[in-house]
Design a protein around this motif. Structure first.
Motif, short mmCIF file in Angstrom:
data_model
loop_
_atom_site.label_atom_id
_atom_site.label_comp_id
_atom_site.label_asym_id
_atom_site.label_seq_id
_atom_site.Cartn_x
_atom_site.Cartn_y
_atom_site.Cartn_z
N UNK A 154 -3.39 -2.21 -13.41
CA UNK A 154 -4.70 -2.36 -14.04
C UNK A 154 -5.45 -3.56 -13.46
N UNK A 155 -4.74 -4.65 -13.20
CA UNK A 155 -5.40 -5.83 -12.64
C UNK A 155 -5.89 -5.58 -11.22
N UNK A 156 -5.17 -4.74 -10.47
CA UNK A 156 -5.64 -4.37 -9.12
C UNK A 156 -6.92 -3.54 -9.22
N UNK A 157 -6.97 -2.66 -10.21
CA UNK A 157 -8.18 -1.86 -10.43
C UNK A 157 -9.37 -2.77 -10.74
N UNK A 158 -9.13 -3.77 -11.57
CA UNK A 158 -10.20 -4.67 -11.99
C UNK A 158 -10.53 -5.75 -10.95
N UNK A 159 -9.71 -5.86 -9.90
CA UNK A 159 -9.92 -6.89 -8.88
C UNK A 159 -11.01 -6.52 -7.88
N UNK A 160 -11.55 -5.32 -7.97
CA UNK A 160 -12.63 -4.91 -7.09
C UNK A 160 -12.22 -3.83 -6.12
N UNK A 161 -13.20 -3.24 -5.44
CA UNK A 161 -12.92 -2.08 -4.58
C UNK A 161 -11.97 -2.36 -3.43
N UNK A 162 -12.11 -3.49 -2.79
CA UNK A 162 -11.24 -3.78 -1.65
C UNK A 162 -9.78 -3.84 -2.08
N UNK A 163 -9.50 -4.65 -3.10
CA UNK A 163 -8.12 -4.80 -3.56
C UNK A 163 -7.56 -3.49 -4.09
N UNK A 164 -8.35 -2.76 -4.86
CA UNK A 164 -7.87 -1.49 -5.43
C UNK A 164 -7.58 -0.47 -4.34
N UNK A 165 -8.47 -0.36 -3.36
CA UNK A 165 -8.25 0.60 -2.27
C UNK A 165 -7.07 0.21 -1.40
N UNK A 166 -6.91 -1.08 -1.16
CA UNK A 166 -5.74 -1.53 -0.40
C UNK A 166 -4.45 -1.22 -1.16
N UNK A 167 -4.44 -1.45 -2.47
CA UNK A 167 -3.25 -1.17 -3.28
C UNK A 167 -2.95 0.33 -3.27
N UNK A 168 -4.00 1.14 -3.41
CA UNK A 168 -3.82 2.60 -3.36
C UNK A 168 -3.29 3.02 -2.00
N UNK A 169 -3.85 2.45 -0.93
CA UNK A 169 -3.41 2.80 0.43
C UNK A 169 -1.96 2.43 0.65
N UNK A 170 -1.55 1.27 0.17
CA UNK A 170 -0.15 0.87 0.31
C UNK A 170 0.78 1.82 -0.43
N UNK A 171 0.34 2.28 -1.60
CA UNK A 171 1.17 3.19 -2.39
C UNK A 171 1.27 4.56 -1.72
N UNK A 172 0.18 5.04 -1.15
CA UNK A 172 0.15 6.40 -0.62
C UNK A 172 0.44 6.49 0.87
N UNK A 173 0.36 5.36 1.56
CA UNK A 173 0.51 5.39 3.00
C UNK A 173 -0.76 5.77 3.72
N UNK A 174 -1.86 5.95 2.97
CA UNK A 174 -3.17 6.24 3.58
C UNK A 174 -3.72 4.94 4.16
N UNK A 175 -4.62 5.10 5.08
CA UNK A 175 -5.30 3.95 5.67
C UNK A 175 -6.76 3.98 5.23
N UNK A 176 -7.24 2.85 4.73
CA UNK A 176 -8.64 2.76 4.30
C UNK A 176 -9.25 1.50 4.87
N UNK A 177 -10.57 1.54 5.05
CA UNK A 177 -11.25 0.30 5.42
C UNK A 177 -11.71 -0.39 4.14
N UNK A 178 -12.33 -1.53 4.25
CA UNK A 178 -12.70 -2.30 3.07
C UNK A 178 -13.76 -1.61 2.22
N UNK A 179 -14.42 -0.60 2.73
CA UNK A 179 -15.40 0.15 1.95
C UNK A 179 -14.76 1.31 1.20
N UNK A 180 -13.45 1.48 1.34
CA UNK A 180 -12.77 2.55 0.64
C UNK A 180 -12.69 3.85 1.42
N UNK A 181 -13.17 3.84 2.67
CA UNK A 181 -13.13 5.06 3.46
C UNK A 181 -11.77 5.22 4.12
N UNK A 182 -11.23 6.43 4.09
CA UNK A 182 -9.96 6.69 4.77
C UNK A 182 -10.23 6.64 6.27
N UNK A 183 -9.40 5.92 6.98
CA UNK A 183 -9.55 5.75 8.44
C UNK A 183 -8.23 6.03 9.13
#
Length: 100
Positions: free
Chosen positions: A65-94
């Protein structure tokens, strides 16, 4: 998040995660047990996201929950680490690495 308030930051975070995952407001509505209109109102800022919504969204994306509330960059990075997806700081999969 600079001068952004927590509510605006959360709206941007949800939008970034939706973009990264390809999910729609309708998809999130099902996850949250809401209607698409209720999700739209939360994203427009006319209705506030609840703490329950935050907990459900964080669990759905597999982040804290704190990662979600930390903003888009942190949340997307956390999601990417969990899923193995790659995202840029704007949340786009790259094809590159996170933050590229």
């Amino acid at each position: 998040m600079g001068g952004l308030g927590l509510e605006e930051s959360l709206r941007l975070t949800v939008a970034a995660l939706m973009q990264a995952t390809g999910e729609s407001q309708r998809d999130l509505a099902v996850v949250l047990g809401l209607t698409q209109t209720q999700v739209s109102r939360r994203q427009a800022g006319t209705t506030a996201w609840s703490l329950r919504d935050c907990d459900v969204l964080a669990a759905h994306y597999g982040i804290g929950s704190l990662e979600l509330l930390a903003g888009p960059t942190r949340a997307c990075e956390a999601w990417a680490l969990r899923t193995g997806e790659n995202v840029n700081v704007n949340g786009n999969v790259k094809d590159g690495v996170v933050g590229r």
